[in-house]
Design an enzyme around this catalytic site. Structure first.
Site, mmCIF file in Angstrom:
data_model
loop_
_atom_site.group_PDB
_atom_site.id
_atom_site.type_symbol
_atom_site.label_atom_id
_atom_site.label_comp_id
_atom_site.label_asym_id
_atom_site.label_seq_id
_atom_site.Cartn_x
_atom_site.Cartn_y
_atom_site.Cartn_z
ATOM 1 N N SER A 227 49.219 29.648 3.707
ATOM 2 C CA SER A 227 49.575 30.069 5.061
ATOM 3 C C SER A 227 50.419 29.012 5.745
ATOM 4 C CB SER A 227 48.314 30.300 5.897
ATOM 5 O OG SER A 227 47.722 29.058 6.265
ATOM 6 N N ASP A 228 51.328 29.444 6.611
ATOM 7 C CA ASP A 228 51.892 28.500 7.555
ATOM 8 C C ASP A 228 50.728 27.970 8.378
ATOM 9 O OD1 ASP A 228 53.623 26.972 9.058
ATOM 10 O OD2 ASP A 228 55.024 28.610 9.446
#
Length: 816
Positions: A227-228
């Site tokens: 994930s960012d």
């Protein structure tokens, strides 16, 4: 082969791990690392920003990073081998810092020139983006460091980036926005970052169709999807939607919540096992798992790379000579006796954009310093002229010595101390290793300030937390900047607030200055502190008058204009393409005073140039990295070819742009232009559903001049390739980028632009020499995404060997 060799070790290790350990492995143990599992020989996987330099887990003033030219500069080289060199340099940097995975490259497209983070991306064209990205990934992973290509997908602007839902057709996704990811996955990238935004109704960290179905299924990606930072906001939907790692530790929705979801049957243990397999494979590849050999043996690493030389070479190869009337460039160093260097950015080079890409370089060679060093026999005269910086630059130079940063405990005792070049201190993730975060109470910057001029100086306090500024022992500013609950990433790091204080000072009289930052409990890993300084200056009109006078008395005037971190940054989009401040007026005044005016544009992406027809030369230098001034001197004096070509279209006026919007409506941003972004939109006809663009762009995609001339002698299409011969017809050796575009000869079939890039190659030749290149024409160049699959559109196509999208030199046809 590689995965097969690892499979037995992965399955053996997986069988020894209990569910608690497997789930723990999927979430960061802190801001940058995944947990170690010593019982199976797994070290903590460590990640770091960014695309132009390796900050590491300690963003420390005594741990500087190389600062390479920006990604737009890499794309402007039109040379994957130059991009590969950048990757190799950063791989070497990663290994020296213990970094296993670099969060780069960024391959989102320049859909609208207003995108605030475009300096960190490559191009408006998916093929150019893909080729430059492949070079970067190859160079990085050759050094045993994993690339993490980002941001998957349609993360092409910054406004409401955490929540925006991008509505885009399947055709545009497949033909444009997914292409760089598809190509880089096929080239063997080891990890992918899932973006914050949604696409067609589903956020990317939960997007089963695009992550599980396309990325892992259709494309066969075997690496990890990360994930960012803070982009994972749910437990079950992210776990079942294909995400493998939720970063960072704080605010992660997995951990105990994911463990409970597995035990409740909402997430299967098989899904958890698949994620762990991917992490173990990634760890093995980067040498963080002792049970398997790394993908690249240490004996094959490129060591001892000269990072300064590489930064300089990449910069010179990226500079685009956009205009050069009557051979104004290169300058003859022996004939130039007096050079006027003008503009605040000539002395304070903008070498990078704002946000997570920022690093603290070892040194910065400004344009003024570079030209002064390169012209020892000439008089180089500097004038500010116009200053676009909304904030004061960090205190530095001979007036401020020494500058020290100190971490103290609650009793005021020093825990850590370091001498720094500029009064700018940042930590993001970890404090220095010698410091126990629980004991750190304050960070301070201290210096002795000995002014060179008498008058009213400006000092500025800029940071996240409680700030106290003392001058000569007297408190001149004290305030709590931001509240303890504020997010430091979206406040101090992306939208800092400056607090200025006027201070009377006497030339030669030293005074002690101390800026103190009180660290909020629980925020020890987020420290940002800058002590700014501005000398007494004349009013704006007087500065412009001085610049014009200096220019009039010089043989040549070099004006450096550009954007700043407050204009181009992660976290927000631009509201205008105009240069900030009174820089346009500066250029106009200087050009009127001296016909030999060379304008150096120091910006990461397009800006408007209302003065362009009035100046002798325009050189686009992007954000050129730490060797900015040295590279600039090389190119202006003809020691190096300005090797770049435009990776984006530069307009004359904002109204001419086919795509401009970056602002969502009711949370949705619709890509109404479909496949017609960038030059595709400029060349689209009325049937495309867009108003016909009767005006030509200022500088078209692919444009760039050199210091020699070229003749395109022949073009044939043979066995699926364009074979092009070009000859250097000038008086000196040079480089040409041969661009091949294809276009349909009839309007039948789906809406398409007049032409689109199918391939390219760079060539070098001595005067009079010819070079022949073979540029493949892939089947995809003649296909469209239609009804769930790729379809070849039959017909006759033009094949153009060109110097830019608007400058075809020779044409052939091919029947498909």
């Amino acid at each position: 082969m590689e995965q097969t060799a690892h499979r037995a070790a992965i399955e053996s290790a997986l069988a020894t791990l209990d569910l608690d350990t497997k789930v723990r492995l999927l979430t960061g143990q802190d801001y940058w690392r995944l947990p170690a599992v010593p019982e199976i020989g797994l070290a903590a996987l460590t990640m770091s920003d960014g695309p132009i330099g390796v900050r590491g887990v300690v963003w420390s003033p005594d741990n500087p990073s190389v600062a390479l030219p920006s990604p737009t500069a890499l794309a402007a080289t039109w040379d994957p081998e130059v991009s590969r060199l950048a990757g190799r340099v950063l791989g070497q940097e990663c290994r020296s810092r213990g970094i296993h995975i670099l969060l780069a490259p960024t391959v989102n497209l320049h859909r609208s020139p207003l995108g605030g983070r475009h300096f960190e991306c490559y191009s408006e064209d998916p093929l150019l983006t893909a080729e430059i990205g492949i070079g970067y990934v190859t160079g990085l992973q050759e050094q045993g460091v994993g690339a993490q290509v980002k941001h998957f997908v349609a993360n092409d602007s910054e406004t409401d980036r955490f929540t925006v839902d991008v509505r885009v057709s399947q055709r545009a996704l497949r033909e444009l926005y997914l292409v760089p990811f598809e190509r880089i996955v096929a080239a063997g990238v080891w990890s992918v970052m899932a973006a914050y935004n949604g696409v067609n109704g589903s956020t990317m960290t939960e997007h089963d169709e695009l992550v599980n179905g396309l990325l892992k299924g259709e494309w066969g990606f075997d690496g990890a999807v990360v994930s960012d930072w803070t982009a994972a906001r749910t437990t079950v939907a992210t776990a079942t939607g294909g995400l493998d790692v939720a970063m960072p530790a704080f605010a992660a929705p997995w951990g105990d919540k994911l463990l409970a979801a597995v035990r409740a049957g909402d997430v299967s243990e098989e899904q958890i096992d698949d994620k762990v397999r991917r992490i173990l494979l990634l760890a093995g590849r980067v040498g963080a798992w002792s049970q398997v050999p790394p993908a690249v043996p240490a004996s094959s690493f490129a060591g001892g790379l000269d990072v300064d030389a590489a930064a300089r070479e990449i910069a010179t190869r990226s500079f685009v000579l956009a205009r050069n009337e009557n051979g104004a460039l290169p300058l003859d160093a022996g004939a130039v006796r007096k050079v006027a260097v003008l503009g605040a950015l000539a002395d304070d080079a903008r070498i990078l954009g704002g946000g997570s890409a920022r690093v603290l370089p070892r040194h910065i060679v400004s344009p003024l310093a570079g030209l002064t060093a390169a012209l020892p026999d000439a008089e180089v005269v500097y004038a500010v002229g116009a200053d676009p910086r909304p904030e004061l630059a960090a205190a530095t130079g001979l007036e401020w010595t020494p500058i020290t940063t100190t971490l103290r405990d609650a009793a005021g005792d020093a825990l850590y101390e370091s001498t720094i070049d500029a009064a700018d201190v940042r930590w993001m993730g970890d404090l220095p290793e010698s410091v126990d975060p629980a004991t750190a109470a304050t960070v301070e910057i201290s210096a002795t300030f000995t002014p060179s001029v008498t008058g009213t100086h400006l000092l500025a306090a800029n940071g996240f937390g409680g700030l106290v500024l003392r001058v000569g022992g007297e408190t001149v500013f004290e305030d709590q900047v931001y509240a303890p609950g504020d997010d430091p990433v979206t406040t101090a790091f992306l939208t800092p607030v400056e607090h200025r204080v006027p201070v009377e000072a006497v030339a030669g009289k030293p005074v002690d200055v101390v800026l103190t930052h009180r660290i909020y409990p629980g925020r020890h890993g987020f420290v940002t502190l800058t002590l700014g300084h501005g000398r007494p200056v004349a009013d704006a009109g007087t500065l412009l008058d001085e610049a014009a006078q200096v220019a009039a008395e010089a043989d040549v005037a070099v004006v450096v204009v550009g954007t700043t971190e407050e204009v181009e940054s992660e976290g927000f989009d631009r509201t205008t393409l105009g240069l900030p401040g009174r820089q346009d007026e500066l250029v106009a005044r200087v050009a009127a005073a001296n016909p030999r005016t060379v304008v150096v544009v120091n910006a990461g992406s397009p800006v408007l140039m209302p003065w362009v027809d009035d100046v002798a030369a325009v050189l686009l230098t992007w954000f050129p990295g730490q060797e900015a001034g040295a590279a600039l001197a090389d190119v202006l004096l003809g020691l190096a070819e300005p090797g770049g070509r435009l990776p984006t279209t530069w307009p004359r006026a904002t109204a001419d742009l086919p795509v401009l919007s970056t602002t969502p409506t009711d949370g949705t941003l619709t890509y109404a232009e479909d496949v017609l972004i960038g030059y595709r939109g400029w060349t689209a006809g009325p049937t495309a559903g867009l108003e016909r663009r009767d005006r030509e762009p200022l500088f078209p995609f692919g444009h760039g001049l050199g210091y020699t001339t070229w003749a395109y002698e022949s073009l044939t299409v043979e066995n699926g390739a364009a074979v092009v011969t070009v000859r250097n017809t000038g008086a000196r050796a040079g480089r040409e980028v041969v661009q091949v575009y294809v276009g349909a000869t009839t309007g039948d079939g789906p809406v398409r632009p007049a032409r689109w890039l199918a391939g390219f190659a760079s060539v070098t030749a001595a005067p009079g020499d010819a070079v022949t290149v073979r540029i493949p024409l892939p089947e995809r160049a003649f296909q469209v995404w239609d009804d769930g699959g790729w379809r070849t559109v039959a017909g006759t196509y033009r094949v153009e060997a060109s110097a830019s999208v608007n400058d075809p030199k020779i044409t052939a046809t091919v029947d498909v």
